[in-house]
Write an enzyme that holds these catalytic residues in place. Sequence first.
Site, PDB file in Angstrom:
ATOM      1  N   ASP A  79       0.832  -1.206   0.000  1.00  0.00           N
ATOM      2  CA  ASP A  79       0.000   0.000   0.000  1.00  0.00           C
ATOM      3  C   ASP A  79       0.865   1.253   0.000  1.00  0.00           C
ATOM      4  OD1 ASP A  79      -2.606   1.495   0.478  1.00  0.00           O
ATOM      5  OD2 ASP A  79      -1.546   1.995   2.312  1.00  0.00           O
TER       6      ASP A  79
ATOM      7  N   ASP B 241      -6.556  -5.726  -1.958  1.00  0.00           N
ATOM      8  CA  ASP B 241      -5.568  -6.042  -0.930  1.00  0.00           C
ATOM      9  C   ASP B 241      -4.527  -7.035  -1.445  1.00  0.00           C
ATOM     10  OD1 ASP B 241      -6.925  -4.403   0.793  1.00  0.00           O
ATOM     11  OD2 ASP B 241      -7.822  -6.012   1.987  1.00  0.00           O
TER      12      ASP B 241
ATOM     13  N   GLU C  35      -2.049  -5.277  -3.690  1.00  0.00           N
ATOM     14  CA  GLU C  35      -1.071  -4.524  -2.892  1.00  0.00           C
ATOM     15  C   GLU C  35      -0.046  -5.469  -2.259  1.00  0.00           C
ATOM     16  OE1 GLU C  35      -3.676  -0.608  -1.550  1.00  0.00           O
ATOM     17  OE2 GLU C  35      -3.681  -2.387  -0.276  1.00  0.00           O
TER      18      GLU C  35
END
EC number: 3.1.26.3
Length: 246
Positions: free
Chosen positions: A61, A130, A133
Amino acid sequence: MLSEKAKGLISSYKDYLSKNGIDKSLIVNEELMMISFFHKSYVSDLPYTIPDNERLEFLGDSILGCLIAKMLYLYFENVPESKLTLYKIALVREEMLAEVARDIFLDKMVFLGYGEEKTGGRNKDSILSDTLEALIGYIYLDIGADMAESFVKDKIFSKIENIKSANVKSYKTMVQEYSQKLYKDVPYYENYEHEFDEKGNIINYKCIVYINGEIFGEGYGTKKKMSNEEAAKNAYKKIQILNDLI
């Protein structure tokens, strides 16, 4: 010693990365590569303990945000910071990352637990973004910053032309739209002076955003504006999770 089945699985994931522009000959940490695909639901179903991909997601991230900011800075020489911020928000937004994940068939590669699989986890934007990332975090750690930048540029920053022609909104705008739609009210942002240096100067602010009297997110920053933006971003993430549950 790895079984032939395990070796074959690792080989197939290396081939997957190779198809997406990652030089598989540079892969060193095969275990970390596989962990990047392990959702927490998958790990929790196992009778033994192995890491899930949440730590890699945390790293990815931050790396993604930094790389996108760098590319925007270099690509748009005469565009003001306010516009660059909106472009960045649009490029790292959950829906955008999930779209990229589907583009590269990452939804087919993530390991999910039985319950998550049964409830359509492969179609959830939150899980796909997610995992993407986490994959970026893995590439950065094991193969290097240059390969991570190349991957982000090719798969995510390449969407910038679509972003430029769209009506780009900030997190605060989207959170406000959600609040007004559901509760006929605007979010409330509560700001605090959070940290001070030895001379008593403020060095960090904290912001909490409330929707309908409930805490939806909090954020920190060296300026009030930054803490507000971070709080809105986290509130929007919660909104997305709630939408996934509906």
